[in-house]
Enzyme design. Sequence first.
Site, PDB file in Angstrom:
ATOM      1  N   ARG A 175       0.833  -1.206   0.000  1.00 17.27           N
ATOM      2  CA  ARG A 175       0.000   0.000   0.000  1.00 17.27           C
ATOM      3  C   ARG A 175       0.872   1.262   0.000  1.00 17.27           C
ATOM      4  O   ARG A 175       1.915   1.312   0.624  1.00 17.27           O
ATOM      5  CB  ARG A 175      -0.906  -0.005   1.231  1.00 17.27           C
ATOM      6  CG  ARG A 175      -1.925   1.124   1.212  1.00 17.27           C
ATOM      7  CD  ARG A 175      -2.653   1.236   2.544  1.00 17.27           C
ATOM      8  NE  ARG A 175      -3.731   0.263   2.658  1.00 17.27           N
ATOM      9  CZ  ARG A 175      -4.376   0.012   3.795  1.00 17.27           C
ATOM     10  NH1 ARG A 175      -4.025   0.629   4.910  1.00 17.27           N
ATOM     11  NH2 ARG A 175      -5.355  -0.866   3.830  1.00 17.27           N
ATOM     12  N   ASN A 207      -1.146   0.100  -7.478  1.00 12.16           N
ATOM     13  CA  ASN A 207      -0.276   1.191  -7.922  1.00 12.16           C
ATOM     14  C   ASN A 207       1.202   0.827  -7.866  1.00 12.16           C
ATOM     15  O   ASN A 207       1.589   0.000  -7.050  1.00 12.16           O
ATOM     16  CB  ASN A 207      -0.534   2.428  -7.048  1.00 12.16           C
ATOM     17  CG  ASN A 207      -1.736   3.209  -7.550  1.00 12.16           C
ATOM     18  OD1 ASN A 207      -1.926   3.362  -8.750  1.00 12.16           O
ATOM     19  ND2 ASN A 207      -2.543   3.711  -6.628  1.00 12.16           N
ATOM     20  N   ARG A 246     -12.963  12.216 -10.569  1.00 10.03           N
ATOM     21  CA  ARG A 246     -12.677  13.269  -9.579  1.00 10.03           C
ATOM     22  C   ARG A 246     -12.751  14.647 -10.240  1.00 10.03           C
ATOM     23  O   ARG A 246     -13.302  15.591  -9.685  1.00 10.03           O
ATOM     24  CB  ARG A 246     -11.281  13.054  -8.981  1.00 10.03           C
ATOM     25  CG  ARG A 246     -11.205  11.916  -7.973  1.00 10.03           C
ATOM     26  CD  ARG A 246      -9.755  11.630  -7.556  1.00 10.03           C
ATOM     27  NE  ARG A 246      -9.695  10.714  -6.417  1.00 10.03           N
ATOM     28  CZ  ARG A 246      -8.702   9.855  -6.187  1.00 10.03           C
ATOM     29  NH1 ARG A 246      -7.674   9.782  -7.033  1.00 10.03           N
ATOM     30  NH2 ARG A 246      -8.721   9.073  -5.123  1.00 10.03           N
ATOM     31  N   HIS A 300      -1.758   7.748 -14.358  1.00  7.15           N
ATOM     32  CA  HIS A 300      -2.618   7.870 -13.179  1.00  7.15           C
ATOM     33  C   HIS A 300      -1.721   8.399 -12.077  1.00  7.15           C
ATOM     34  O   HIS A 300      -0.846   7.702 -11.593  1.00  7.15           O
ATOM     35  CB  HIS A 300      -3.191   6.511 -12.783  1.00  7.15           C
ATOM     36  CG  HIS A 300      -3.852   6.489 -11.428  1.00  7.15           C
ATOM     37  ND1 HIS A 300      -4.904   7.317 -11.110  1.00  7.15           N
ATOM     38  CD2 HIS A 300      -3.592   5.765 -10.314  1.00  7.15           C
ATOM     39  CE1 HIS A 300      -5.271   7.074  -9.850  1.00  7.15           C
ATOM     40  NE2 HIS A 300      -4.483   6.142  -9.352  1.00  7.15           N
ATOM     41  N   THR A 334      -7.273   5.169   0.338  1.00 11.36           N
ATOM     42  CA  THR A 334      -8.494   5.474  -0.415  1.00 11.36           C
ATOM     43  C   THR A 334      -9.182   4.140  -0.704  1.00 11.36           C
ATOM     44  O   THR A 334      -8.512   3.122  -0.843  1.00 11.36           O
ATOM     45  CB  THR A 334      -8.198   6.180  -1.763  1.00 11.36           C
ATOM     46  OG1 THR A 334      -7.544   5.262  -2.635  1.00 11.36           O
ATOM     47  CG2 THR A 334      -7.327   7.410  -1.560  1.00 11.36           C
TER      48      THR A 334
END
Length: 332
Positions: free
Chosen positions: A99, A138, A169, A193, A248
Amino acid sequence: MATLKDQLIHNLLKEEHVPHNKITVVGVGAVGMACAISILMKELADEIALVDVMEDKLKGEMMDLQHGSLFLRTPKIVSGKDYNVTANSRLVVITAGARQQEGESRLNLVQRNVNIFKFIIPNIVKYSPNCKLLVVSNPVDILTYVAWKISGFPKNRVIGSGCNLDSARFRYLMGERLGVHPLSCHGWILGEHGDSSVPVWSGVNVAGVSLKNLHPELGTDADKEHWKAVHKQVVDSAYEVIKLKGYTSWAIGLSVADLAESIMKNLRRVHPISTMIKGLYGIKEDVFLSVPCILGQNGISDVVKVTLTPEEEAHLKKSADTLWGIQKELQF
């Protein structure tokens, strides 16, 4: 002695359970579970499988979802550490990985996650050789490339969640400024991204009315209304949410379910998602970046050719160079 079930139910045929619309979610962290619940609420699958290495957490999450079966329309919810539970998936969503820590760039995560993918991807390919892979972990653009390389799948079947959330967003923040629902605010964020994403100001519109035509300074430093700040908010928003709640989850979960819906229902909607863009915009390397893609049952079937300003195109090329600089150093 006949059992209660035998007394109640007269069986007519022996059925072999083969799922037709199975979705697997790899990784049952906050993002994986937000994806799972969003997919369940949209009724996209006849079976959902969860996979993780943390067996207690995995079993707990599975049971928690199963206990909600009365309120759902997905008859089978399974889980396991062994990838045999994922067999015959049409779509596999990958959220597993290290993460992002507060203040850590998405690119910093990369080698940690490559090592995790070296285990995950071959197992998925073994049990669901015809699935579509949707990468969410990610840094998503690089890990989509990694998944493509390891899997050996054709590029149409390896998709990164990319800028689908960045664009959402953007449209939300635009709508807040204008007092209009995000569905009616049109605007695209392309490229990486994350920190070097590219807002396509020339295409921003409401009801087909170009905001750039009304307000030529839109998105520039000369703009007295500071619309450029909207894009900065998009870039900063994940960092801000991570700082406030630690991670998130909800928005990315909803974004992934939105992509899953286009795939499972063959909707052929256009999404800003990460795909192999070698040959487009003067990019010569095997990089994955977000461009508007037509998404359906075969994954990405087509790419929409967006007219970019020379500045936007240069920005995209710079992103590609940055990503390639990292990719070529990766140890597979």
